[in-house]
Motif scaffolding. Structure first.
Motif, PDB file in Angstrom:
ATOM      1  N   PRO A 240     127.599  69.659  25.999  1.00 43.49           N
ATOM      2  CA  PRO A 240     126.949  69.812  27.302  1.00 43.49           C
ATOM      3  C   PRO A 240     126.159  71.116  27.375  1.00 43.49           C
ATOM      4  CG  PRO A 240     129.285  70.297  27.485  1.00 43.49           C
ATOM      5  CD  PRO A 240     129.066  69.771  26.097  1.00 43.49           C
ATOM      6  N   ASN A 241     125.028  71.065  28.061  1.00 41.53           N
ATOM      7  CA  ASN A 241     124.200  72.254  28.251  1.00 41.53           C
ATOM      8  C   ASN A 241     124.721  73.038  29.455  1.00 41.53           C
ATOM      9  OD1 ASN A 241     122.489  71.450  26.123  1.00 41.53           O
ATOM     10  ND2 ASN A 241     121.303  70.157  27.505  1.00 41.53           N
ATOM     11  N   LEU A 242     125.570  74.007  29.182  1.00 36.61           N
ATOM     12  CA  LEU A 242     126.277  74.733  30.236  1.00 36.61           C
ATOM     13  C   LEU A 242     125.707  76.120  30.515  1.00 36.61           C
ATOM     14  CD1 LEU A 242     129.936  73.842  29.165  1.00 36.61           C
ATOM     15  CD2 LEU A 242     128.575  72.763  30.982  1.00 36.61           C
ATOM     16  N   GLU A 243     124.661  76.516  29.799  1.00 35.74           N
ATOM     17  CA  GLU A 243     124.154  77.879  29.921  1.00 35.74           C
ATOM     18  C   GLU A 243     123.730  78.201  31.352  1.00 35.74           C
ATOM     19  OE1 GLU A 243     123.633  76.295  25.814  1.00 35.74           O
ATOM     20  OE2 GLU A 243     123.040  75.598  27.810  1.00 35.74           O
ATOM     21  N   GLY A 249     127.409  81.592  37.434  1.00 35.07           N
ATOM     22  CA  GLY A 249     128.750  82.025  37.816  1.00 35.07           C
ATOM     23  C   GLY A 249     129.646  80.930  38.347  1.00 35.07           C
ATOM     24  N   LEU A 250     129.377  79.675  38.002  1.00 36.47           N
ATOM     25  CA  LEU A 250     130.202  78.568  38.487  1.00 36.47           C
ATOM     26  C   LEU A 250     131.484  78.457  37.674  1.00 36.47           C
ATOM     27  CD1 LEU A 250     127.458  75.837  38.978  1.00 36.47           C
ATOM     28  CD2 LEU A 250     128.326  77.480  40.644  1.00 36.47           C
ATOM     29  N   LYS A 256     136.145  71.824  27.248  1.00 43.38           N
ATOM     30  CA  LYS A 256     136.384  70.387  27.414  1.00 43.38           C
ATOM     31  C   LYS A 256     135.612  69.755  28.567  1.00 43.38           C
ATOM     32  CE  LYS A 256     140.194  67.067  27.911  1.00 43.38           C
ATOM     33  NZ  LYS A 256     141.669  66.906  28.059  1.00 43.38           N
ATOM     34  N   ASN A 257     135.802  70.250  29.788  1.00 40.58           N
ATOM     35  CA  ASN A 257     135.370  69.502  30.964  1.00 40.58           C
ATOM     36  C   ASN A 257     134.069  69.978  31.604  1.00 40.58           C
ATOM     37  OD1 ASN A 257     137.415  67.497  31.103  1.00 40.58           O
ATOM     38  ND2 ASN A 257     138.858  69.068  31.781  1.00 40.58           N
ATOM     39  N   GLY A 258     133.415  70.969  31.041  1.00 38.24           N
ATOM     40  CA  GLY A 258     132.123  71.366  31.572  1.00 38.24           C
ATOM     41  C   GLY A 258     132.213  71.990  32.955  1.00 38.24           C
ATOM     42  N   ILE A 259     131.222  71.686  33.796  1.00 37.53           N
ATOM     43  CA  ILE A 259     131.184  72.224  35.157  1.00 37.53           C
ATOM     44  C   ILE A 259     132.231  71.493  35.993  1.00 37.53           C
ATOM     45  CG2 ILE A 259     129.745  72.648  37.184  1.00 37.53           C
ATOM     46  CD1 ILE A 259     127.294  72.320  35.348  1.00 37.53           C
ATOM     47  N   LEU A 260     133.151  72.222  36.578  1.00 33.53           N
ATOM     48  CA  LEU A 260     134.235  71.596  37.329  1.00 33.53           C
ATOM     49  C   LEU A 260     133.747  71.212  38.725  1.00 33.53           C
ATOM     50  CD1 LEU A 260     137.160  73.968  36.291  1.00 33.53           C
ATOM     51  CD2 LEU A 260     136.385  71.853  35.197  1.00 33.53           C
ATOM     52  N   SER A 268     131.986  74.840  42.431  1.00 30.56           N
ATOM     53  CA  SER A 268     132.716  75.927  43.082  1.00 30.56           C
ATOM     54  C   SER A 268     131.837  76.748  44.021  1.00 30.56           C
ATOM     55  CB  SER A 268     133.328  76.852  42.023  1.00 30.56           C
ATOM     56  OG  SER A 268     132.323  77.371  41.163  1.00 30.56           O
ATOM     57  N   ALA A 269     130.525  76.537  44.004  1.00 35.32           N
ATOM     58  CA  ALA A 269     129.612  77.271  44.884  1.00 35.32           C
ATOM     59  C   ALA A 269     129.156  76.369  46.029  1.00 35.32           C
ATOM     60  CB  ALA A 269     128.397  77.773  44.110  1.00 35.32           C
TER      61      ALA A 269
END
Length: 359
Positions: A240-243, A249-250, A256-260, A268-269
């Motif tokens: 996954p592209n998480l950059e 700041g998320l 494993k699970n990427g953006i929660l 989270s925002a």
């Protein structure tokens, strides 16, 4: 540096963003929508890239666009293609672009998708090596139809593209380190069925071995084999592209699970959603948090995120569904692809029409 603004800003130029834009419009007919995508194209479907588009049997305009070109202007959706978003200030509600420009938003969607995994082996950066993710990748591989292709990995991409090559008069060798094809989501029985079909069509399947070096004339394997080939396709999964999410700041699970996200795909925002390959969501059907890297998931996530961004309160409640097409086979899987090991066959595998059920 310049500053722009839109009520809805969608970062990622793929199916999830396009579907989200469509669903925003169903509930908010006027709010400006901006889609920011790093590729030079409007959002397009990726499944044809390893099927009819790669085989040259369909034109791009007939199978790739998620929406007609005129749809965006007609629906007050602005496309910012060939542009990378590098981060966001979720307190100030602004997105930073690679150019240094900023975009202010009221509601933000992160649908940055995924990228093919590479291999840390000699020759991976050779001129005869490709991964498959973009339209340009598919077109480059298509140029070699009729030749001999070596496929590193026996997952969806490896099997589908191997089938394309043998269907079009070429040769294909799949090298898979496990004991059967599609080992991450199919049983050994189904893997054996698929191997038999592929071999009957002319493909060579090598199991229990792995590529240790790519050369200009093929590959070398751990077992000491040298496999000749004109071209090499590496299909060993995606990441996954998480950059962008990390820079914003998320809450992110990088391993494993990427953006929660919650059941409404909220991060989270405040006023920030995530969808598609990058979103680690709580699945009410399977009772677990996970990421799903498939077309159906991007479509459903886009629908839910878009509706919720426009003021609805829709929770995710879909049964996972995966599909693949190769040769004369249409495969569908419903449920958890890693939930069962083996199962009950209903029907005769030799007839090419059967179900496999597992708990």
């Amino acid at each position: 540096m310049a500053s722009h603004s839109a009520r809805y800003v969608l970062v990622g130029g793929g199916l999830a963003s396009a579907t989200a834009a469509e669903n925003i419009r169903k509930h908010d007919p006027d709010g400006p929508i901006l889609i920011i995508g790093s590729e030079p194209h409007a959002p397009y479907h990726r499944p044809p890239l390893s099927k009819e588009y790669l085989r040259g049997e369909a034109k791009a305009e007939d199978v790739l666009p998620v929406q007609p070109a005129s749809w965006y202007a007609d629906n007050k959706v602005t496309l910012l293609t060939g542009t990378k978003a590098t981060g966001a200030d979720t307190a100030a509600k602004s997105v930073t672009l690679e150019s240094g420009d900023t975009v202010n938003y009221e509601k933000l969607l992160i649908a940055t998708g995924s990228s093919p995994r590479s291999l840390d082996i000699p020759g991976m950066d050779g001129p005869n090596v490709r991964t498959l993710r973009t339209r340009e990748d598919s077109e480059a591989i298509r140029a070699h139809l009729g030749q001999k292709l070596v496929l590193v990995g026996g997952g969806y991409i490896g099997v589908e593209v191997a089938a394309d090559f043998v269907t079009k008069g070429g040769k294909a060798t799949i090298i898979e380190p496990t004991d059967h094809l599609w080992s991450k989501f199919a049983s050994p029985e189904y893997g054996a069925f698929l191997k038999k079909k592929m071999e009957a069509a002319g493909a060579e399947i090598i199991l229990g071995d792995e590529v240790t070096e790519i050369t200009l004339t093929g590959v070398k394997t751990k077992a000491g084999k040298t496999i000749d080939g004109d071209y090499v396709l590496v299909g060993v999964g995606v990441k996954p592209n998480l950059e962008f999410a990390l820079a914003a700041g998320l809450d992110v699970d990088e391993k494993k699970n990427g953006i929660l996200v919650n059941e409404f795909l909220e991060t989270s925002a405040p006023d920030v959603w995530a969808a598609g390959d990058v979103a680690g969501f709580q699945d009410p059907v399977l009772g677990k948090r996970w990421r799903v890297e498939h077309w159906n998931n991007a479509l459903w996530h886009g629908e839910i995120a878009g509706a919720n961004m426009a003021g609805q309160h829709v929770a995710y409640d879909h049964v996972p569904n995966f599909f693949s097409d190769e040769l004369d086979i249409h495969f569908e899987l419903f449920g958890d692809p890693q939930g069962g090991k083996g199962g009950l066959f209903h029907g005769d595998p030799d007839s090419n029409r059967f179900d496999e059920l597992y708990v």
